[in-house]
Scaffold this motif. Structure first.
Motif, PDB file in Angstrom:
ATOM      1  N   ALA A  80      13.019  10.310 156.864  1.00 36.25           N
ATOM      2  CA  ALA A  80      13.994   9.514 156.113  1.00 36.25           C
ATOM      3  C   ALA A  80      15.035   8.938 157.062  1.00 36.25           C
ATOM      4  O   ALA A  80      15.542   9.658 157.929  1.00 36.25           O
ATOM      5  CB  ALA A  80      14.677  10.386 155.057  1.00 36.25           C
ATOM      6  N   GLU A  81      15.300   7.666 156.897  1.00 32.07           N
ATOM      7  CA  GLU A  81      16.387   7.027 157.661  1.00 32.07           C
ATOM      8  C   GLU A  81      16.220   7.183 159.165  1.00 32.07           C
ATOM      9  O   GLU A  81      17.139   7.603 159.865  1.00 32.07           O
ATOM     10  CB  GLU A  81      17.741   7.616 157.216  1.00 32.07           C
ATOM     11  N   CYS A  82      15.045   6.863 159.638  1.00 32.22           N
ATOM     12  CA  CYS A  82      14.768   7.037 161.077  1.00 32.22           C
ATOM     13  C   CYS A  82      14.638   5.710 161.815  1.00 32.22           C
ATOM     14  O   CYS A  82      14.228   5.689 162.980  1.00 32.22           O
ATOM     15  CB  CYS A  82      13.505   7.868 161.257  1.00 32.22           C
TER      16      CYS A  82
ATOM     17  N   LEU B  38      12.516  18.410 167.337  1.00 30.61           N
ATOM     18  CA  LEU B  38      11.368  17.611 167.736  1.00 30.61           C
ATOM     19  C   LEU B  38      11.924  16.290 168.276  1.00 30.61           C
ATOM     20  O   LEU B  38      12.304  15.407 167.517  1.00 30.61           O
ATOM     21  CB  LEU B  38      10.458  17.368 166.532  1.00 30.61           C
ATOM     22  N   ASN B  39      12.022  16.196 169.578  1.00 26.72           N
ATOM     23  CA  ASN B  39      12.540  14.963 170.175  1.00 26.72           C
ATOM     24  C   ASN B  39      11.433  13.928 170.245  1.00 26.72           C
ATOM     25  O   ASN B  39      10.380  14.161 170.836  1.00 26.72           O
ATOM     26  CB  ASN B  39      13.080  15.237 171.584  1.00 26.72           C
ATOM     27  N   TRP B  40      11.673  12.777 169.625  1.00 31.52           N
ATOM     28  CA  TRP B  40      10.652  11.721 169.615  1.00 31.52           C
ATOM     29  C   TRP B  40      10.266  11.358 171.049  1.00 31.52           C
ATOM     30  O   TRP B  40      11.116  11.308 171.948  1.00 31.52           O
ATOM     31  CB  TRP B  40      11.198  10.463 168.931  1.00 31.52           C
TER      32      TRP B  40
ATOM     33  N   TYR C 139      17.086   3.173 162.567  1.00 33.58           N
ATOM     34  CA  TYR C 139      18.369   2.468 162.700  1.00 33.58           C
ATOM     35  C   TYR C 139      18.674   2.092 164.141  1.00 33.58           C
ATOM     36  O   TYR C 139      19.673   1.436 164.418  1.00 33.58           O
ATOM     37  CB  TYR C 139      19.496   3.350 162.137  1.00 33.58           C
TER      38      TYR C 139
HETATM   39  C1  LIG Z   1      20.308   8.733 159.880  1.00 34.19           C
HETATM   40  S1  LIG Z   1      19.720  10.324 160.331  1.00 34.19           S
HETATM   41  C2  LIG Z   1      18.729  10.773 158.963  1.00 34.19           C
HETATM   42  C3  LIG Z   1      18.674  12.259 158.807  1.00 34.19           C
HETATM   43  C4  LIG Z   1      17.862  12.789 157.609  1.00 34.19           C
HETATM   44  N1  LIG Z   1      16.455  12.472 157.741  1.00 34.19           N
HETATM   45  C5  LIG Z   1      18.416  12.237 156.322  1.00 34.19           C
HETATM   46  O1  LIG Z   1      17.781  11.376 155.704  1.00 34.19           O
HETATM   47  O2  LIG Z   1      19.487  12.652 155.914  1.00 34.19           O
HETATM   48  C6  LIG Z   1      18.575   9.895 161.583  1.00 34.19           C
HETATM   49  C7  LIG Z   1      17.845  11.059 162.210  1.00 34.19           C
HETATM   50  O3  LIG Z   1      17.012  10.597 163.266  1.00 34.19           O
HETATM   51  C8  LIG Z   1      17.066  11.563 164.297  1.00 34.19           C
HETATM   52  N2  LIG Z   1      16.771  10.968 165.596  1.00 34.19           N
HETATM   53  C9  LIG Z   1      17.302   9.864 166.145  1.00 34.19           C
HETATM   54  N3  LIG Z   1      16.793   9.665 167.377  1.00 34.19           N
HETATM   55  C10 LIG Z   1      15.928  10.687 167.597  1.00 34.19           C
HETATM   56  C11 LIG Z   1      15.091  11.056 168.683  1.00 34.19           C
HETATM   57  N4  LIG Z   1      15.039  10.306 169.794  1.00 34.19           N
HETATM   58  N5  LIG Z   1      14.330  12.156 168.585  1.00 34.19           N
HETATM   59  C12 LIG Z   1      14.370  12.904 167.448  1.00 34.19           C
HETATM   60  N6  LIG Z   1      15.147  12.617 166.376  1.00 34.19           N
HETATM   61  C13 LIG Z   1      15.906  11.520 166.462  1.00 34.19           C
HETATM   62  C14 LIG Z   1      18.486  12.069 164.253  1.00 34.19           C
HETATM   63  O4  LIG Z   1      18.561  13.337 164.826  1.00 34.19           O
HETATM   64  C15 LIG Z   1      18.791  12.093 162.784  1.00 34.19           C
HETATM   65  O5  LIG Z   1      18.465  13.355 162.230  1.00 34.19           O
END
Ligand SMILES: C[S@@+](CC[C@H](N)C(=O)[O-])C[C@H]1O[C@@H](n2cnc3c(N)ncnc32)[C@H](O)[C@@H]1O
Length: 136
Positions: free
Chosen positions: A44-46, A23-25, A48
């Motif tokens: 979670a952790e989204c 699912l690409n944001w 950064y």
């Molecule tokens: C730091 S990781 C956290 C992964 C997981 N939720 C966890 O807590 O272990 C950040 C997540 O954001 C997703 N992400 C970042 N930019 C994204 C985008 N533009 N579309 C979809 N996902 C995105 C990455 O794929 C990654 O899985």
């Protein structure tokens, strides 16, 4: 990441109940998500990467457009001041609740935040007595 998620699903033997997909944001929601109209979303952790904030906001709005009664549980560790900018944006668009439990003091010391986002219409309906979520 997709392969890892599929691997985890197999390891946990939950193939009949879980599936992994991309699912690409900021992009249109996948057909499978549109069909399912998820009512619980865990993120979670989204937060950064600031340039991605508007994309993530769009995806959350699309999810609420699918299901007005959805709840998004949103957690992250605050690493920089900009992280709270996302919460500020979320407060404008959604009803945002701080989640509290007995571990909250420990989480707070580690700068870990957990929020629940809901659509403002669903939250105002609840304030008027229409309760849709039951918490134990
Ligand atoms: C730091 S990781 C956290 C992964 C997981 N939720 C966890 O807590 O272990 C950040 C997540 O954001 C997703 N992400 C970042 N930019 C994204 C985008 N533009 N579309 C979809 N996902 C995105 C990455 O794929 C990654 O899985």
């Amino acid at each position: 990441m997709l392969e890892l998620m599929q691997h985890n699903i197999r390891l946990n033997e939950v193939e009949s109940r879980a599936s992994a997909l991309v699912l690409n944001w900021g992009e249109p929601l996948p057909e499978a998500v549109v069909r399912q109209r998820p009512n619980v979303v865990l993120a979670a952790e989204c937060v950064y990467f600031e340039p991605a904030f508007p994309l993530l906001m769009q995806t959350l709005k699309d999810l609420f457009a699918l299901n007005d009664e959805a709840a998004v549980y949103f957690c992250f560790k605050k690493r920089r001041r900009a992280d709270m900018q996302f919460v500020k944006m979320a407060r404008k668009a959604f009803a945002v609740d701080d989640m509290f439990d007995e571990d909250r003091p420990v989480f707070s010391r580690q700068a870990l935040f957990l929020f629940r986002f809901r659509s403002k219409t669903a939250a105002s309906g609840e304030a008027n007595g229409a309760s849709w979520i039951h918490e134990s």
